[in-house]
Design a protein around this motif. Structure first.
Motif, short mmCIF file in Angstrom:
data_model
loop_
_atom_site.label_atom_id
_atom_site.label_comp_id
_atom_site.label_asym_id
_atom_site.label_seq_id
_atom_site.Cartn_x
_atom_site.Cartn_y
_atom_site.Cartn_z
N ARG A 54 1.06 -1.24 -0.06
CA ARG A 54 0.18 0.19 -0.02
C ARG A 54 1.02 1.17 0.04
O ARG A 54 1.54 1.41 0.98
CB ARG A 54 -0.87 -0.03 1.35
N TYR A 55 0.88 1.90 -1.11
CA TYR A 55 2.10 3.05 -1.39
C TYR A 55 1.29 4.49 -1.22
O TYR A 55 0.47 4.77 -2.02
CB TYR A 55 2.88 2.87 -2.30
N PRO A 56 1.72 5.44 -0.51
CA PRO A 56 1.24 6.68 -0.45
C PRO A 56 1.46 7.52 -1.85
O PRO A 56 2.73 7.19 -2.24
CB PRO A 56 1.89 7.66 0.78
N GLY A 57 0.50 7.77 -2.55
CA GLY A 57 0.88 8.43 -3.82
C GLY A 57 0.78 7.27 -5.00
O GLY A 57 1.38 7.52 -5.98
N GLY A 58 0.39 6.05 -4.59
CA GLY A 58 0.44 4.87 -5.56
C GLY A 58 -0.48 5.41 -6.85
O GLY A 58 -1.45 6.18 -6.93
N LYS A 59 -0.05 4.65 -8.06
CA LYS A 59 -0.87 5.41 -9.39
C LYS A 59 -1.53 4.12 -10.05
O LYS A 59 -1.59 4.05 -11.26
CB LYS A 59 0.47 5.47 -10.00
N THR A 60 -2.06 3.45 -9.21
CA THR A 60 -3.07 2.43 -9.97
C THR A 60 -4.12 3.02 -10.79
O THR A 60 -4.44 2.65 -11.88
CB THR A 60 -3.74 1.58 -8.82
N TRP A 61 -4.58 4.25 -10.23
CA TRP A 61 -5.47 4.86 -11.05
C TRP A 61 -4.98 5.36 -12.47
O TRP A 61 -5.85 5.69 -13.50
CB TRP A 61 -6.06 6.11 -10.34
N LEU A 62 -3.87 5.40 -12.70
CA LEU A 62 -3.20 5.96 -13.79
C LEU A 62 -2.81 4.92 -14.75
O LEU A 62 -2.63 5.22 -15.96
CB LEU A 62 -1.76 6.72 -13.58
N ILE A 63 -3.13 3.55 -14.62
CA ILE A 63 -2.57 2.60 -15.28
C ILE A 63 -3.28 2.67 -16.74
O ILE A 63 -2.64 2.34 -17.74
CB ILE A 63 -3.00 1.26 -14.62
N PRO A 64 -4.48 3.00 -16.74
CA PRO A 64 -5.28 2.77 -18.34
C PRO A 64 -4.50 4.07 -19.18
O PRO A 64 -4.28 3.76 -20.27
CB PRO A 64 -6.63 3.20 -18.06
N SER A 65 -4.02 5.04 -18.55
CA SER A 65 -3.41 6.12 -19.28
C SER A 65 -2.01 5.77 -19.53
O SER A 65 -1.42 5.80 -20.62
CB SER A 65 -3.30 7.44 -18.53
N ILE A 66 -1.33 4.96 -18.74
CA ILE A 66 0.12 4.51 -18.93
C ILE A 66 -0.16 3.46 -20.25
O ILE A 66 0.83 3.46 -21.12
CB ILE A 66 0.47 3.74 -17.89
N ARG A 67 -1.12 2.66 -20.29
CA ARG A 67 -1.14 1.80 -21.47
C ARG A 67 -1.36 2.40 -22.84
O ARG A 67 -1.00 2.26 -23.76
CB ARG A 67 -2.41 0.68 -21.20
N HIS A 68 -2.23 3.51 -22.63
CA HIS A 68 -2.42 4.55 -23.68
C HIS A 68 -1.32 5.15 -24.41
O HIS A 68 -0.82 5.05 -25.80
CB HIS A 68 -3.72 5.32 -23.67
N TRP A 69 -0.56 5.62 -23.50
CA TRP A 69 0.89 6.38 -23.64
C TRP A 69 1.73 5.50 -24.60
O TRP A 69 2.09 5.77 -25.52
CB TRP A 69 1.32 6.76 -22.58
N LEU A 70 2.16 4.12 -23.72
CA LEU A 70 3.00 3.19 -24.57
C LEU A 70 2.32 2.67 -25.81
O LEU A 70 3.26 2.33 -26.93
CB LEU A 70 3.05 2.00 -23.61
N SER A 71 1.15 2.60 -25.90
CA SER A 71 0.72 2.10 -27.40
C SER A 71 0.85 3.17 -28.40
O SER A 71 0.63 2.73 -29.65
CB SER A 71 -1.07 1.76 -27.18
N CYS A 72 0.88 4.35 -28.04
CA CYS A 72 1.36 5.31 -29.21
C CYS A 72 2.79 5.68 -29.50
O CYS A 72 3.15 6.36 -30.23
CB CYS A 72 0.67 6.77 -28.53
N LEU A 73 3.61 4.72 -28.56
CA LEU A 73 5.00 4.92 -28.92
C LEU A 73 5.53 3.30 -29.68
O LEU A 73 4.94 2.40 -29.54
CB LEU A 73 5.79 4.98 -27.69
N PRO A 74 6.74 3.60 -30.35
CA PRO A 74 7.36 2.10 -30.52
C PRO A 74 7.79 1.20 -29.37
O PRO A 74 7.84 2.05 -28.20
CB PRO A 74 8.59 2.73 -31.41
N ARG A 75 7.70 0.13 -29.45
CA ARG A 75 7.59 -0.66 -28.37
C ARG A 75 9.21 -0.39 -27.52
O ARG A 75 10.18 -0.42 -28.48
CB ARG A 75 7.88 -2.18 -28.55
#
Length: 302
Positions: free
Chosen positions: A26-47
């Motif tokens: 359990r981490y203060p400032g954890g980023k579980t809520w940001l995961i869908p945006s991370i996926r989308h960001w990486l999908s727009c880049l070369p692997r």
């Protein structure tokens, strides 16, 4: 020109329950809520060849990238000795994950046992890792910094053990062990690692430093290593050849740094564990990939 894109609570809302919870912390400032945006960001880049998380903490982002095979290798970096002990045990040591999972499964969580464990001085990295997991799970907000108090009422009045899910923790640790071949852990300084990978065009960075740049300085009470040279961090990121995404508490100080270094900024909605609506600042070179349909209004993961 630096732009400020204000994203309101519009279009689809992503439920954080749909995001797999990979981290044992359990981490203060954890980023579980940001995961869908991370996926989308990486999908727009070369692997990416390397996905680097210089301030790993609970490492939910890096772990997700590893589990979902979104990069060839994930590099997690953490300076804190306690947090590092957990990642060293799970990622670097033979038999470490099984040992840690077994200790968690056998531990009887009582006030007496917790007090005895937290007053102990672990002699091995494994012992420190186990002590850290227990402390994280019985402390308010998962805070490991000096002075953090223990849970009293806890979740639904369950007291000290309200965040102690031994079977869940065991499964998460053993699952991480299954993908650890593509993860490198570095117990060290974020700035040195940024320097090491700065010339790599095949490397991307997710940077989530302690929030101590603004006058609110929330990170000073949440993390032991909260002293960050934010100007130096922005300067380092301006020099990296690969792409990056950074998250910060929204403040005038941070926006000024973004403008100075010609980065784009974007406010993204979230809510904290008390269901209070908040916004965090995303910072990058080009945030044109941000989709209003990915704006979130979710609670942090358990």
């Amino acid at each position: 020109m630096t732009q400020l894109h204000l994203l309101e609570d519009v279009e689809s809302v992503v439920n954080v329950a749909s995001v797999p919870h990979r981290s044992p912390f359990r981490y203060p400032g954890g980023k579980t809520w940001l995961i869908p945006s991370i996926r989308h960001w990486l999908s727009c880049l070369p692997r990416p060849r390397n996905f680097v998380e210089p301030f790993a903490g609970g490492a939910i982002v890096g772990l997700t990238v590893a589990f979902e095979n979104l990069a060839d290798r994930v590099v997690l970096v953490e300076l804190d000795d306690q947090v590092a002990a957990v990642w060293q045990t799970i990622i670097e040591t033979d038999g470490g994950p099984a040992w840690l999972a077994d200790q968690i499964g056998k531990f009887e969580l009582t006030a007496e046992n917790v007090a005895s464990l937290l007053s102990s001085s672990p002699r091995t990295t494994r012992a420190k890792a186990f002590r850290t997991i227990v402390q994280n799970r019985v402390s308010h907000g998962g805070i490991l910094a000096t002075g953090a108090g223990l849970l009293k009422n806890g979740e639904n009045g369950k007291g000290l053990g309200s965040r102690w899910y031994p079977e869940t923790l065991r499964h998460r640790i053993l699952n991480i062990a299954n993908v650890r071949k593509c993860i490198r852990f570095i117990h060290g300084d974020a700035f040195e690692v940024l320097k090491t990978y700065s010339d790599r065009t095949d490397t991307v960075f997710f940077v989530d430093p302690p929030y101590t740049a603004s006058k609110k300085r929330a990170g000073t009470r949440l993390y032991r290593h909260h002293q960050i040279d934010h100007e130096r961090l922005f300067d380092k990121l301006e020099r990296v050849q690969g792409d990056f995404l950074m998250t910060y508490d929204d403040s005038e100080e941070v926006r000024a740094l973004a403008v100075k270094h010609r980065f784009e900024t974007c406010l993204i909605a979230m809510s904290n564990t008390h269901n209070t609506k908040m916004k965090e600042l995303l910072i990058g070179r080009n945030l044109g990939w941000v989709d209003k349909g990915l704006v979130l209004n979710n609670t942090l993961g358990k």
